[in-house]
Design an enzyme around this catalytic site. Sequence first.
Site, PDB file in Angstrom:
ATOM      1  N   ASP A  87      27.941  33.661  38.172  1.00  0.00           N
ATOM      2  CA  ASP A  87      29.171  33.902  37.427  1.00  0.00           C
ATOM      3  C   ASP A  87      29.031  35.200  36.639  1.00  0.00           C
ATOM      4  O   ASP A  87      28.176  35.295  35.754  1.00  0.00           O
ATOM      5  CB  ASP A  87      29.380  32.707  36.490  1.00  0.00           C
ATOM      6  CG  ASP A  87      30.621  32.814  35.623  1.00  0.00           C
ATOM      7  OD1 ASP A  87      31.215  33.908  35.529  1.00  0.00           O
ATOM      8  OD2 ASP A  87      30.983  31.787  35.030  1.00  0.00           O
ATOM      9  N   ASP A 130      39.428  38.260  37.105  1.00  0.00           N
ATOM     10  CA  ASP A 130      40.175  38.788  35.973  1.00  0.00           C
ATOM     11  C   ASP A 130      40.442  37.690  34.940  1.00  0.00           C
ATOM     12  O   ASP A 130      40.146  37.841  33.748  1.00  0.00           O
ATOM     13  CB  ASP A 130      41.493  39.389  36.484  1.00  0.00           C
ATOM     14  CG  ASP A 130      42.246  40.221  35.450  1.00  0.00           C
ATOM     15  OD1 ASP A 130      41.653  40.581  34.413  1.00  0.00           O
ATOM     16  OD2 ASP A 130      43.419  40.522  35.706  1.00  0.00           O
ATOM     17  N   THR A 134      38.540  41.419  47.006  1.00  0.00           N
ATOM     18  CA  THR A 134      38.314  40.464  48.100  1.00  0.00           C
ATOM     19  C   THR A 134      38.937  39.095  47.856  1.00  0.00           C
ATOM     20  O   THR A 134      38.883  38.236  48.729  1.00  0.00           O
ATOM     21  CB  THR A 134      36.806  40.277  48.382  1.00  0.00           C
ATOM     22  OG1 THR A 134      36.174  39.769  47.215  1.00  0.00           O
ATOM     23  CG2 THR A 134      36.167  41.580  48.812  1.00  0.00           C
ATOM     24  N   TYR A 151      43.745  39.894  46.639  1.00  0.00           N
ATOM     25  CA  TYR A 151      44.153  41.174  47.218  1.00  0.00           C
ATOM     26  C   TYR A 151      43.794  41.278  48.697  1.00  0.00           C
ATOM     27  O   TYR A 151      44.189  42.219  49.368  1.00  0.00           O
ATOM     28  CB  TYR A 151      43.567  42.348  46.437  1.00  0.00           C
ATOM     29  CG  TYR A 151      44.249  42.618  45.106  1.00  0.00           C
ATOM     30  CD1 TYR A 151      45.155  41.710  44.550  1.00  0.00           C
ATOM     31  CD2 TYR A 151      44.001  43.770  44.410  1.00  0.00           C
ATOM     32  CE1 TYR A 151      45.776  41.961  43.339  1.00  0.00           C
ATOM     33  CE2 TYR A 151      44.627  44.036  43.188  1.00  0.00           C
ATOM     34  CZ  TYR A 151      45.522  43.123  42.663  1.00  0.00           C
ATOM     35  OH  TYR A 151      46.139  43.387  41.470  1.00  0.00           O
TER      36      TYR A 151
END
Length: 177
Positions: free
Chosen positions: A13, A37, A125, A128
């Site tokens: 992570d 994000d 990846t 998008y």
Amino acid sequence: MPNSHRIHLVQGDITKVHTEAIVNAANSSLLGGGGVDGAIHRAGGPAILEACRAIVARQGGCNTGEAVITTGGNLPANYVIHTVGPVWQGGSKGEPELLANCYRNSLLLAAQNGVKSIAFPNISTGVYGYPKDQAAKIAVETVQAYLQQHAFPQEVSFVVFDADNLALYQKLLKKTD
């Protein structure tokens, strides 16, 4: 490859990685979203969103391939470098160069801010839709080319979440040892 000792591969992570800066695969609004994000904004807390709002007020959003830097908020990293990756449209709309710019501009911004270590996720990846194998190849080649010409950052980590990406990066990095 003289810089292979400067590149590391980590599975995990990115919000938990101990490094000076992590890269956020942001959207152009800089106001958080899904995937990496959203995870970075949640883990970093309100300080990141406040810094992003200040950037948006000053310059508008962030264009594809560009990068901006904010505090790391509550993250282990001091900084978050937000970059906007290209949406995959088949590869003929400049996506490879735009994706390479994400890595290059993030590295340049890190160097300008004296950042010694930086960690990248797999930019573009997720939602998008950039093919993981092509994105990994661009990431590795761009970072390697940058490191051959620059002393900073001193360390670059690719942080992958899943086994598929881990295998892709292991194969690409093994070729250059």
